[in-house]
Design an enzyme around this catalytic site. Structure first.
Site, PDB file in Angstrom:
ATOM      1  N   ARG A 116       0.833  -1.213   0.000  1.00  0.00           N
ATOM      2  CA  ARG A 116       0.000   0.000   0.000  1.00  0.00           C
ATOM      3  C   ARG A 116       0.864   1.257   0.000  1.00  0.00           C
ATOM      4  O   ARG A 116       0.432   2.325  -0.390  1.00  0.00           O
ATOM      5  CB  ARG A 116      -0.970  -0.021   1.204  1.00  0.00           C
ATOM      6  CG  ARG A 116      -1.849   1.220   1.316  1.00  0.00           C
ATOM      7  CD  ARG A 116      -3.123   0.990   2.145  1.00  0.00           C
ATOM      8  NE  ARG A 116      -2.914   0.281   3.376  1.00  0.00           N
ATOM      9  CZ  ARG A 116      -2.381   0.804   4.486  1.00  0.00           C
ATOM     10  NH1 ARG A 116      -2.028   2.068   4.533  1.00  0.00           N
ATOM     11  NH2 ARG A 116      -2.208   0.060   5.558  1.00  0.00           N
ATOM     12  N   TYR A 164     -16.284  17.001 -13.834  1.00  0.00           N
ATOM     13  CA  TYR A 164     -16.610  15.575 -13.933  1.00  0.00           C
ATOM     14  C   TYR A 164     -17.665  15.265 -12.850  1.00  0.00           C
ATOM     15  O   TYR A 164     -17.560  15.755 -11.714  1.00  0.00           O
ATOM     16  CB  TYR A 164     -15.351  14.751 -13.715  1.00  0.00           C
ATOM     17  CG  TYR A 164     -15.610  13.276 -13.687  1.00  0.00           C
ATOM     18  CD1 TYR A 164     -15.912  12.589 -14.860  1.00  0.00           C
ATOM     19  CD2 TYR A 164     -15.576  12.560 -12.500  1.00  0.00           C
ATOM     20  CE1 TYR A 164     -16.177  11.233 -14.840  1.00  0.00           C
ATOM     21  CE2 TYR A 164     -15.839  11.194 -12.473  1.00  0.00           C
ATOM     22  CZ  TYR A 164     -16.132  10.544 -13.649  1.00  0.00           C
ATOM     23  OH  TYR A 164     -16.393   9.202 -13.625  1.00  0.00           O
ATOM     24  N   ASP A 195      -7.496  19.329 -13.125  1.00  0.00           N
ATOM     25  CA  ASP A 195      -7.806  18.013 -13.696  1.00  0.00           C
ATOM     26  C   ASP A 195      -7.457  18.080 -15.181  1.00  0.00           C
ATOM     27  O   ASP A 195      -8.123  18.765 -15.959  1.00  0.00           O
ATOM     28  CB  ASP A 195      -9.289  17.688 -13.480  1.00  0.00           C
ATOM     29  CG  ASP A 195      -9.646  16.259 -13.901  1.00  0.00           C
ATOM     30  OD1 ASP A 195      -8.997  15.744 -14.840  1.00  0.00           O
ATOM     31  OD2 ASP A 195     -10.577  15.671 -13.321  1.00  0.00           O
ATOM     32  N   LYS A 227      -8.233   6.984 -18.797  1.00  0.00           N
ATOM     33  CA  LYS A 227      -8.578   7.551 -20.100  1.00  0.00           C
ATOM     34  C   LYS A 227      -7.364   7.522 -21.036  1.00  0.00           C
ATOM     35  O   LYS A 227      -6.822   6.472 -21.274  1.00  0.00           O
ATOM     36  CB  LYS A 227      -9.163   8.948 -19.900  1.00  0.00           C
ATOM     37  CG  LYS A 227     -10.163   9.059 -18.717  1.00  0.00           C
ATOM     38  CD  LYS A 227     -11.464   8.295 -18.939  1.00  0.00           C
ATOM     39  CE  LYS A 227     -12.322   8.130 -17.682  1.00  0.00           C
ATOM     40  NZ  LYS A 227     -12.645   9.352 -16.952  1.00  0.00           N
TER      41      LYS A 227
HETATM   42  C1  LIG Z   1     -13.130   9.757 -15.644  1.00  0.00           C
HETATM   43  C2  LIG Z   1     -12.789  11.052 -15.049  1.00  0.00           C
HETATM   44  C3  LIG Z   1     -12.539  11.201 -13.675  1.00  0.00           C
HETATM   45  C4  LIG Z   1     -12.693  10.046 -12.695  1.00  0.00           C
HETATM   46  O1  LIG Z   1     -11.775   9.047 -12.940  1.00  0.00           O
HETATM   47  P1  LIG Z   1     -11.991   7.500 -12.530  1.00  0.00           P
HETATM   48  O2  LIG Z   1     -10.733   6.878 -13.019  1.00  0.00           O
HETATM   49  O3  LIG Z   1     -13.222   7.020 -13.217  1.00  0.00           O
HETATM   50  O4  LIG Z   1     -12.139   7.472 -11.047  1.00  0.00           O
HETATM   51  C5  LIG Z   1     -12.162  12.445 -13.209  1.00  0.00           C
HETATM   52  N1  LIG Z   1     -12.053  13.499 -14.030  1.00  0.00           N
HETATM   53  C6  LIG Z   1     -12.299  13.397 -15.338  1.00  0.00           C
HETATM   54  C7  LIG Z   1     -12.168  14.612 -16.189  1.00  0.00           C
HETATM   55  C8  LIG Z   1     -12.678  12.190 -15.904  1.00  0.00           C
HETATM   56  O5  LIG Z   1     -12.932  12.106 -17.213  1.00  0.00           O
END
Ligand SMILES: *Cc1c(COP(=O)(O)O)cnc(C)c1O
Length: 407
Positions: free
Chosen positions: A60, A124, A198, A223
């Protein structure tokens, strides 16, 4: 990668950044499927625990496969940037089980009870929900302002001295809204507020928030960074190395949102082709956007590369390319949207984004089904809106599929 290679290019870093040659000289860093690590002696264990000697202790807390992903993404976000002394900027990254876990660490590690996060509406969904539904129970509040309105942002910062952090998402889902990183970060800095960006939609290949003075960058690595849709993951990258190594490491370890060796391996492998994938994603998206723009069944096309997108100028000021995400409006509304989704043959009907293959979703009948229609319309999510993550297929095939599905 050897230390004397001080100036590798972005593509080279995608392939080799952060790689440490392991004892068997495996070409790729293996999947270290081990929850714990042995010590040579009691003395060595004590030295590692005190941080005087480098070494792994417990899964962890850290893992060699995870470490490679962390170091590589830190290098990509810092690529070509200088610190205050004119030296190559150094960043530290912590890999998490998901984007949401990384965002949780960023928030819980920086904001205390009685303090607030200043943010905007176009976030998001999960980020919006944690701010609305989880943080208030810990007495962490939020101030939500339109980040296009810099006067309102300044006023919020001036009047509310409990604002501790600014959280920005640009470009944002699903209308590709962009906000001005340089202006917003300058305002936050003038008021001693830390800034988290982000960067999921853009990736460090297209946008580097640290160039504008951000303190933290978060990504859903699920992504474009992974790129193949094989694992959920998230990363928190920070420039205050001391704070990243203490307060934020502590928050990450104790909240327990750690990643694992297998997912980290998939991420490292995906990162190897980030720049070539992005080039193709972007080139295809430009052509798809133009096709949609010219099609009679299509109303608004939200693509940053089109001059009529309201945030085209802001996007182009801070990004190298408008990216691979777009949304568009089918003039036929909800029913046209459903019929279109059911007629696709190559593009996949799925949520998420940033995978090699083209993913398309119809928010009104899926992700935003539970949102009241008036509220959804206020966010620009109309009945016939289709969101698209343009993949790396032959672009004629993507366009051909869209064309037949609209017939
Ligand atoms: C998908 C996404 C998240 C969340 O990510 P997870 O891996 O699904 O927890 C946060 N911000 C943006 C812009 C996203 O597209």
């Amino acid at each position: 990668m050897t230390d004397n290679n001080t100036n590798p290019g972005f593509d080279t870093l995608c392939l080799h950044g952060g790689h440490v040659t392991e004892s068997n000289r495996a070409h790729l860093t293996p999947i270290y499927a081990s929850s714990t690590y042995e010590f040579d002696s009691a003395e060595q264990a004590a030295a590692i625990f005190r941080g005087e000697e480098k070494g792994y202790i417990y899964g962890r807390w850290g893992n060699p496969t995870i470490a490679e992903a962390e170091e590589r993404i830190a290098m990509l976000e810092a690529f070509g940037l200088k610190d205050a002394n004119g030296e190559q900027l150094k960043l530290k990254a912590i890999l998490h089980a998901s984007g949401m876990a990384a965002i949780s660490t960023a928030f819980m590690g920086n904001v205390k009870a009685g303090e607030k996060i200043l943010t905007h509406q176009s976030l998001y969904g999960g980020t919006h929900e944690i701010i609305e539904k989880i943080l208030p129970d810990f007495s962490i509040g939020a101030v939500i302002v339109d980040f296009h309105d810099l006067k309102a942002v300044e006023q919020a910062l001036q009047t509310d001295k409990t604002i501790r952090m600014m959280h920005i998402e640009t470009p944002a889902n699903p209308t590709l809204q962009c906000v001005d990183l340089a202006e917003l970060i300058a305002l936050a800095k003038a008021h001693g507020v830390v800034v988290c960006v982000d960067n999921t939609f853009a990736t460090p290949y297209l946008q580097q928030p640290f160039a504008f003075g951000a303190d933290y960058v978060v990504h859903s690595t699920t992504k474009f960074l992974n790129g193949h849709g094989t694992a959920i993951g998230g990363i928190l990258v920070g420039k205050d190395i001391a704070r990243m190594s203490t307060a934020l490491t502590k928050t990450h370890r104790l909240l327990g949102g750690n990643s694992n060796a297998f997912d980290a391996f998939l991420l490292v492998n995906g990162l190897r082709t980030l720049s070539v994938r992005m080039d193709r994603h972007c080139a295809n998206a430009e052509k798809v956007a133009q096709f949609l723009h010219d099609h009679p069944a299509v109303g608004v096309v939200n693509y940053l590369g089109l001059a009529d997108h309201p945030d085209h100028a802001i996007g182009m000021k801070q990004m190298k390319h408008p990216g691979a995400m777009l949304s568009f409006e089918l003039k036929g509304g909800f029913d046209a949207g459903v019929k279109f989704m059911n007629s696709l043959k190559i593009c996949l009907n799925a949520v998420s984004l940033g995978t090699c293959d083209t993913l398309i979703s119809h928010p009104a009948s899926t992700t935003h089904m539970g949102v009241a229609r008036e509220q959804r319309l206020k966010f620009g999510i109309t009945d016939g809106m289709i969101r698209m993550s343009v993949g790396i297929e032959n672009v004629e095939d993507i366009i051909g599929d869209l064309e037949q599905a609209m017939r």
